[in-house]
Design an enzyme around this catalytic site. Structure first.
Site, mmCIF file in Angstrom:
data_model
loop_
_atom_site.group_PDB
_atom_site.id
_atom_site.type_symbol
_atom_site.label_atom_id
_atom_site.label_comp_id
_atom_site.label_asym_id
_atom_site.label_seq_id
_atom_site.Cartn_x
_atom_site.Cartn_y
_atom_site.Cartn_z
ATOM 1 N N CYS A 1 0.820 -1.449 0.014
ATOM 2 C CA CYS A 1 -0.009 0.137 -0.167
ATOM 3 C C CYS A 1 0.820 1.222 -0.140
ATOM 4 O O CYS A 1 1.890 1.230 0.675
ATOM 5 C CB CYS A 1 -0.868 -0.047 1.330
ATOM 6 S SG CYS A 1 -2.057 1.292 1.178
ATOM 7 N N HIS A 2 0.560 2.326 -0.656
ATOM 8 C CA HIS A 2 1.271 3.394 -0.812
ATOM 9 C C HIS A 2 1.147 4.287 0.373
ATOM 10 O O HIS A 2 2.272 4.972 0.882
ATOM 11 C CB HIS A 2 0.607 4.193 -1.828
ATOM 12 C CG HIS A 2 0.386 3.856 -3.118
ATOM 13 N ND1 HIS A 2 -0.614 2.958 -3.284
ATOM 14 C CD2 HIS A 2 1.095 3.823 -4.354
ATOM 15 C CE1 HIS A 2 -0.874 2.578 -4.452
ATOM 16 N NE2 HIS A 2 0.332 2.975 -5.352
ATOM 17 N N HIS B 1 -4.425 0.416 6.051
ATOM 18 C CA HIS B 1 -4.986 1.778 6.023
ATOM 19 C C HIS B 1 -5.177 2.301 7.362
ATOM 20 O O HIS B 1 -5.768 3.380 7.866
ATOM 21 C CB HIS B 1 -6.305 1.756 5.436
ATOM 22 C CG HIS B 1 -6.157 1.622 3.981
ATOM 23 N ND1 HIS B 1 -7.448 1.956 3.151
ATOM 24 C CD2 HIS B 1 -5.047 1.580 3.130
ATOM 25 C CE1 HIS B 1 -6.819 1.647 1.844
ATOM 26 N NE2 HIS B 1 -5.442 1.785 1.837
#
Length: 440
Positions: free
Chosen positions: A173-174, A205
């Site tokens: 994930c970025h 997240h």
């Protein structure tokens, strides 16, 4: 020759970044690139863009091949050293529209709906069967591959692969990469960027920035907490939810405020409609982005190609650096999504957690973090409960687990009663049709 397969290669902008990065990496630049998708138009567009990069940047050293449709998927995967996954099952129309519009009828509003909430549950349930097919193919034709998953909902899909397939899998994930840099810039602390030291751990997240120190080892959190409180008190901005996390839970987290607004029962509340404006929460944000991207794609495609003059510089995407570390054995550190094999002590072992990982020629080597602050672990657990129940629903094909996943989702449960949750789930399952055929 190294082979890199890309599943969902119609994600043209993303495939350009990942495969373009590989073409800019000496140990990967002569790879065979296998592009797989079920959309012939988008697959062709990606092929054109990558062949232009290969010619302009890579002196034509890579080999780019395309594979259209399920019947050709095994050949795309055969003998692949690395597989990158960036699919979206059902697309914006009809599935994303359905995931937003039906919950609205029940009074349930969402912002992104791709990770948690009823939208995240439905997206996982229509994607996991496709991932299961990928896993069976890989176990047959490239069992030793490294599977790099970029598709959301990250923890549910990656967790499924790690628990129910034999393929070595890491979720990427970025948000981890840009977390501390973005925070310091927002707070006017750019002078602390160089040489900073950080520790991030939690779940995708909602990974917590547990430590942030400057190059001399000084703790930056006291100043961060002060400035974040002042900023939220004095101005409207796009990160108010996460700054409230800092004020109330002590720590900043990895993913944006529009995402985190729907991961808990605290911000989107029908009883307190004024909170939407107070915390600058963009309801229906993901559909807006989809509409804009679809409308602007032709001009974006022309801009990327630039009359055939497209070029590329290696980005900060993890994928090429991971592949390089595996091929060379030179270690590289990432924030990766992995099964909790004794990594975070106060989260369950079945959970997919996001922790520092060292990559080398042995593959993914996650690091032990220990205990999260109890309030951070508690917040993570409210999401993990729904993630694990959703995976259970996909594995058992038992609709009752879907109801339970939704009933334990923090935002859904805060807004709806059990009868409405069941009815909403039933309506969504029916509306998704063949995408949810296991539950019809």
């Amino acid at each position: 020759m190294i082979k890199i397969a890309f599943l969902g290669a119609g994600s043209t902008v993303f495939v350009r970044n990942v495969i373009g990065d590989c073409m800019c990496t000496p140990v990967l630049c002569e790879s065979e690139i296998a592009l797989y998708d079920i959309d012939p138009t988008r697959l062709k567009e990606s092929q054109i863009i990558l062949e232009a990069i290969n010619k302009n940047v890579n002196k034509g050293r890579a080999t780019v091949k395309t594979y259209l449709g399920v019947d050709n998927r095994k050949e795309a995967l055969r003998n692949a050293d690395f597989v990158v996954n960036a699919i979206q099952v059902g697309g914006y129309d009809p599935c994303t529209i359905t995931d937003f519009e039906i919950p609205k009828k029940y009074g349930l509003r969402q912002t992104i709906a791709d990770t948690m909430g009823i939208g995240g549950i439905m997206r996982a349930l229509r994607t996991i069967p496709v991932m299961a097919d990928f896993a069976r193919d890989m176990e047959e034709v490239c069992p030793d591959t490294l599977f790099l998953n970029y598709t959301n909902p990250m923890a549910m899909l990656t967790g499924y692969m790690q628990r129910y397939s034999k393929i070595q899998t890491v979720g990427l994930c970025h948000s981890v990469q840009v977390c501390s840099e973005g925070l310091l810039k927002k707070l006017g602390m750019e002078d602390k960027l160089e040489g900073r030291k950080e520790l991030i751990a939690g779940i995708n997240h909602m990974g917590w920035l547990l430590e942030l120190r400057d190059k001399n080892g000084n703790d930056l959190y006291p100043e961060i907490r002060k400035r974040a409180a002042e900023k939220n008190a004095n101005e409207k901005h796009d990160d108010m939810v996460r700054f409230e996390y800092i004020r109330n839970f002590g720590y900043y987290c990895t993913e944006s405020s529009e995402h985190n607004a729907e991961y808990n029962p605290l911000f989107i509340k029908a009883r307190y409609p004024e909170m939407i404006e107070k915390y600058n929460i963009p309801l229906d944000e993901y559909p807006r982005r989809c509409i804009n991207q679809i409308a602007n794609w032709e001009s974006e495609k022309s801009r990327i190609l630039d009359n055939g003059n497209i070029t590329h510089e290696r980005s900060h995407e993890y994928a090429s650096y991971i592949m390089e570390a595996v091929v060379t054995g030179n270690p590289y550190k990432i924030g990766g999504n992995v099964l909790n094999t004794g990594l975070i002590d106060n989260l369950p072992r079945e959970a997919c957690v996001e922790v520092p990982c060292l990559i080398d020629n042995r593959g993914i080597n996650p690091c032990h973090v220990g205990q999260l602050p109890i309030q951070c672990a508690a917040m993570n657990m409210t999401n993990i409960n729904t993630q694990l129940l959703t995976i259970e629903a996909a594995v058992t094909r038992d609709r009752s687990y879907i109801y339970q996943a939704a009933m334990l989702d923090p935002h859904t449960a805060a807004e709806l009663n059990m009868e409405d949750i069941r009815n909403m789930c039933d309506e969504l399952i029916t509306a998704h049709g063949d995408y949810m055929k296991d539950f019809q």
